[in-house]
Design a protein around this motif. Structure first.
Motif, mmCIF file in Angstrom:
data_model
loop_
_atom_site.group_PDB
_atom_site.id
_atom_site.type_symbol
_atom_site.label_atom_id
_atom_site.label_comp_id
_atom_site.label_asym_id
_atom_site.label_seq_id
_atom_site.Cartn_x
_atom_site.Cartn_y
_atom_site.Cartn_z
ATOM 1 N N GLY A 17 0.821 -1.211 0.000
ATOM 2 C CA GLY A 17 0.000 0.000 0.000
ATOM 3 C C GLY A 17 0.850 1.254 0.000
ATOM 4 N N GLN A 20 0.244 5.354 -1.861
ATOM 5 C CA GLN A 20 -0.529 6.530 -1.426
ATOM 6 C C GLN A 20 -0.554 6.594 0.099
ATOM 7 O OE1 GLN A 20 -4.514 7.062 -3.605
ATOM 8 N NE2 GLN A 20 -4.006 4.913 -3.935
ATOM 9 N N ILE A 22 -0.575 6.758 3.995
ATOM 10 C CA ILE A 22 0.409 6.424 5.025
ATOM 11 C C ILE A 22 1.567 5.627 4.428
ATOM 12 C CG2 ILE A 22 0.767 5.122 7.163
ATOM 13 C CD1 ILE A 22 -2.207 5.759 7.857
ATOM 14 N N ASP A 41 1.824 -2.498 -4.427
ATOM 15 C CA ASP A 41 0.516 -1.837 -4.397
ATOM 16 C C ASP A 41 -0.289 -2.280 -5.611
ATOM 17 O OD1 ASP A 41 -0.408 1.070 -2.828
ATOM 18 O OD2 ASP A 41 -1.569 0.425 -4.589
ATOM 19 N N LYS A 42 -1.604 -2.351 -5.435
ATOM 20 C CA LYS A 42 -2.437 -2.777 -6.564
ATOM 21 C C LYS A 42 -2.689 -1.632 -7.545
ATOM 22 C CE LYS A 42 -6.938 -2.034 -4.339
ATOM 23 N NZ LYS A 42 -8.176 -2.658 -3.878
ATOM 24 N N ASP A 67 -1.888 -7.346 -5.960
ATOM 25 C CA ASP A 67 -2.795 -7.342 -4.818
ATOM 26 C C ASP A 67 -2.184 -8.201 -3.711
ATOM 27 O OD1 ASP A 67 -5.210 -8.090 -3.153
ATOM 28 O OD2 ASP A 67 -6.161 -6.836 -4.686
ATOM 29 N N VAL A 68 -2.335 -7.761 -2.479
ATOM 30 C CA VAL A 68 -1.735 -8.539 -1.380
ATOM 31 C C VAL A 68 -2.374 -9.923 -1.232
ATOM 32 C CG1 VAL A 68 -0.850 -6.623 0.029
ATOM 33 C CG2 VAL A 68 -3.227 -7.365 0.318
ATOM 34 N N CYS A 94 0.732 -2.018 5.103
ATOM 35 C CA CYS A 94 -0.234 -0.908 5.119
ATOM 36 C C CYS A 94 -1.534 -1.250 4.398
ATOM 37 C CB CYS A 94 0.347 0.310 4.398
ATOM 38 S SG CYS A 94 1.387 1.337 5.399
ATOM 39 N N TYR A 159 -14.905 -3.387 9.365
ATOM 40 C CA TYR A 159 -13.565 -2.763 9.391
ATOM 41 C C TYR A 159 -12.915 -2.957 10.765
ATOM 42 C CZ TYR A 159 -9.917 0.835 8.943
ATOM 43 O OH TYR A 159 -8.706 1.498 8.901
ATOM 44 N N LYS A 163 -9.447 -4.936 11.779
ATOM 45 C CA LYS A 163 -8.306 -4.259 12.404
ATOM 46 C C LYS A 163 -7.974 -4.857 13.769
ATOM 47 C CE LYS A 163 -6.942 -1.560 9.230
ATOM 48 N NZ LYS A 163 -5.544 -1.630 8.737
ATOM 49 N N VAL A 192 -6.181 10.158 9.750
ATOM 50 C CA VAL A 192 -5.063 10.760 9.019
ATOM 51 C C VAL A 192 -5.633 11.533 7.841
ATOM 52 C CG1 VAL A 192 -2.957 10.267 7.726
ATOM 53 C CG2 VAL A 192 -3.584 8.844 9.697
ATOM 54 N N ASN A 194 -5.615 12.211 4.585
ATOM 55 C CA ASN A 194 -5.099 11.812 3.279
ATOM 56 C C ASN A 194 -6.125 12.187 2.212
ATOM 57 O OD1 ASN A 194 -7.134 9.993 3.584
ATOM 58 N ND2 ASN A 194 -5.868 8.171 3.559
ATOM 59 N N ASN A 196 -8.252 10.435 0.505
ATOM 60 C CA ASN A 196 -9.584 9.827 0.660
ATOM 61 C C ASN A 196 -10.373 10.490 1.787
ATOM 62 O OD1 ASN A 196 -9.243 8.044 -1.412
ATOM 63 N ND2 ASN A 196 -8.396 6.421 -0.111
ATOM 64 N N ASN A 197 -9.709 10.757 2.910
ATOM 65 C CA ASN A 197 -10.412 11.410 4.018
ATOM 66 C C ASN A 197 -10.803 12.840 3.664
ATOM 67 O OD1 ASN A 197 -10.846 9.505 6.002
ATOM 68 N ND2 ASN A 197 -8.775 9.716 6.849
HETATM 69 N N1 LIG Z 1 -6.259 7.182 6.877
HETATM 70 C C1 LIG Z 1 -6.646 6.982 8.120
HETATM 71 O O1 LIG Z 1 -7.294 7.836 8.750
HETATM 72 C C2 LIG Z 1 -6.277 5.699 8.814
HETATM 73 C C3 LIG Z 1 -6.505 5.598 10.194
HETATM 74 C C4 LIG Z 1 -6.170 4.421 10.840
HETATM 75 C C5 LIG Z 1 -5.611 3.366 10.127
HETATM 76 N N2 LIG Z 1 -5.417 3.486 8.800
HETATM 77 C C6 LIG Z 1 -4.823 2.355 8.098
HETATM 78 O O2 LIG Z 1 -3.640 2.783 7.449
HETATM 79 C C7 LIG Z 1 -3.415 1.985 6.287
HETATM 80 C C8 LIG Z 1 -3.208 2.893 5.091
HETATM 81 O O3 LIG Z 1 -4.383 3.697 4.954
HETATM 82 P P1 LIG Z 1 -4.388 5.030 4.088
HETATM 83 O O4 LIG Z 1 -5.424 5.879 4.678
HETATM 84 O O5 LIG Z 1 -3.008 5.520 3.928
HETATM 85 O O6 LIG Z 1 -4.966 4.459 2.708
HETATM 86 P P2 LIG Z 1 -4.873 5.001 1.225
HETATM 87 O O7 LIG Z 1 -6.182 4.643 0.611
HETATM 88 O O8 LIG Z 1 -4.403 6.396 1.162
HETATM 89 O O9 LIG Z 1 -3.757 4.059 0.601
HETATM 90 C C9 LIG Z 1 -3.923 2.673 0.606
HETATM 91 C C10 LIG Z 1 -3.038 2.078 -0.464
HETATM 92 O O10 LIG Z 1 -3.157 0.652 -0.368
HETATM 93 C C11 LIG Z 1 -3.353 0.122 -1.661
HETATM 94 N N3 LIG Z 1 -4.116 -1.119 -1.521
HETATM 95 C C12 LIG Z 1 -5.380 -1.243 -1.026
HETATM 96 N N4 LIG Z 1 -5.746 -2.533 -1.049
HETATM 97 C C13 LIG Z 1 -4.708 -3.225 -1.586
HETATM 98 C C14 LIG Z 1 -4.509 -4.592 -1.880
HETATM 99 N N5 LIG Z 1 -5.474 -5.493 -1.650
HETATM 100 N N6 LIG Z 1 -3.326 -4.980 -2.387
HETATM 101 C C15 LIG Z 1 -2.352 -4.059 -2.642
HETATM 102 N N7 LIG Z 1 -2.492 -2.737 -2.393
HETATM 103 C C16 LIG Z 1 -3.665 -2.337 -1.875
HETATM 104 C C17 LIG Z 1 -4.128 1.193 -2.424
HETATM 105 O O11 LIG Z 1 -3.982 1.059 -3.824
HETATM 106 C C18 LIG Z 1 -3.484 2.469 -1.882
HETATM 107 O O12 LIG Z 1 -2.377 2.882 -2.641
HETATM 108 C C19 LIG Z 1 -4.621 1.048 6.187
HETATM 109 O O13 LIG Z 1 -4.260 -0.177 6.782
HETATM 110 C C20 LIG Z 1 -5.684 1.756 7.007
HETATM 111 O O14 LIG Z 1 -6.629 0.848 7.518
HETATM 112 C C21 LIG Z 1 -5.725 4.630 8.110
#
Ligand SMILES: NC(=O)c1ccc[n+]([C@@H]2O[C@H](COP(=O)([O-])OP(=O)(O)OC[C@H]3O[C@@H](n4cnc5c(N)ncnc54)[C@H](O)[C@@H]3O)[C@@H](O)[C@H]2O)c1
Length: 262
Positions: A17, A20, A22, A41-42, A67-68, A94, A159, A163, A192, A194, A196-197
């Protein structure tokens, strides 16, 4: 960057992941500290943009698209790291399934939640562990859980369950892998800011960042009264990967602006 700017010189990491959010911030942090990083990353499009940007800065980043949950693609990703890089000894899981449903969740929704977050995470971890050099004594894994792993949230059953499983995985893997010198920890981020948020707050709630952070039911739930930037999650992840955390394994570190403290 601080005096720790070459903590990972000569090391190779895999960040799932990492295209993008985190994961990209973790890659940026590790590369900035001398690490070579394979982003798995996918999303080929986002991955290419991120890797190109880091290479422009003179860093060593490599994109493997897949994909993971795809065991063959995961194996190929580890095998295709540039030949002059050392074998990966650092892993950050991630990638996750973002599925928000309650008790009426369908089997398909459950699979979409659990397959990437737990089964995919375990496939990547297994591949990483099997590829470690013999007698490697400095390997480390960090999994991304969430504050959602620790609490109940309306409509988040799928979700939050996925987690919470990451926490169980982290503890059991830490126990199993400790005899090989492999440390396994997790972090639990709060919200966080980002892409999407930002989109969700803008399109669904009609809020920009300052407005969302000022709202008692959003930013106000964090003791620090705000959301995190991705780099604020990446820094403690880098710490847990580093030798400065050499006696830390099996823990979850909330990186949540105090959310879980009250
Ligand atoms: N953003 C938040 O507020 C937040 C809070 C707590 C935890 N998290 C966790 O942090 C991690 C990263 O989240 P983020 O917000 O940075 O997400 P994001 O959507 O910004 O990035 C996620 C990345 O993972 C890749 N991805 C998703 N599924 C995949 C798969 N099956 N195989 C390969 N790649 C895959 C996506 O293409 C993307 O590039 C996640 O585990 C999320 O649950 C995020």
């Amino acid at each position: 960057m601080t005096s720790s700017s070459s903590r990972f010189a000569g090391r190779t990491a895999v960040v799932t992941g990492g295209a993008q959010g985190i994961g990209a911030a973790v890659t940026e942090r590790l590369c900035g500290e001398g690490c070579r990083v394979v982003i798995y990353d996918k999303s080929a499009d986002h991955g290419r943009i991120t890797v190109d940007e880091f290479r422009r800065r003179g860093w060593q980043a490599h994109l493997a698209v897949g994909d993971v949950t795809d065991q063959a693609a995961v194996a190929a990703a580890f095998a295709e790291a540039p030949g002059d890089w050392s074998p990966p000894t650092l892993l950050v899981n991630c990638a996750a399934g973002f599925v928000f449903a309650g008790v009426e969740a369908t089997p398909a929704q459950w699979r979409s939640a659990l397959d990437p977050t737990i089964i995919g995470l375990s496939l990547v971890t297994q591949t990483f562990v099997n590829g470690l050099p013999p007698h490697e004594a400095d390997a480390a894994i960090v999994n991304i859980a969430s504050i959602s792993a620790h609490i109940a949230q309306e409509g988040y059953l799928t979700y939050n369950t996925s987690k919470a499983a990451v926490l169980g995985f982290t503890r059991c893997a830490a126990q199993e892998l400790a005899p090989r010198g492999i440390r396994v920890n997790s972090v639990s981020p709060g919200t966080v800011w980002n892409a999407n948020n930002a989109r969700y707050h803008r399109e669904v709630l009609g809020l920009d960042r300052p407005a969302a952070e000022a709202a008692p039911e959003h930013g106000g739930k964090f003791l620090l009264g705000r959301f995190a930037d991705p780099a604020e999650i990446a820094a403690p992840i880098a710490f847990l990967l580093s030798s400065e955390a050499s006696f830390i394994t099996g823990v979850d570190l909330p990186v949540d602006g105090g959310y879980l403290a009250v």
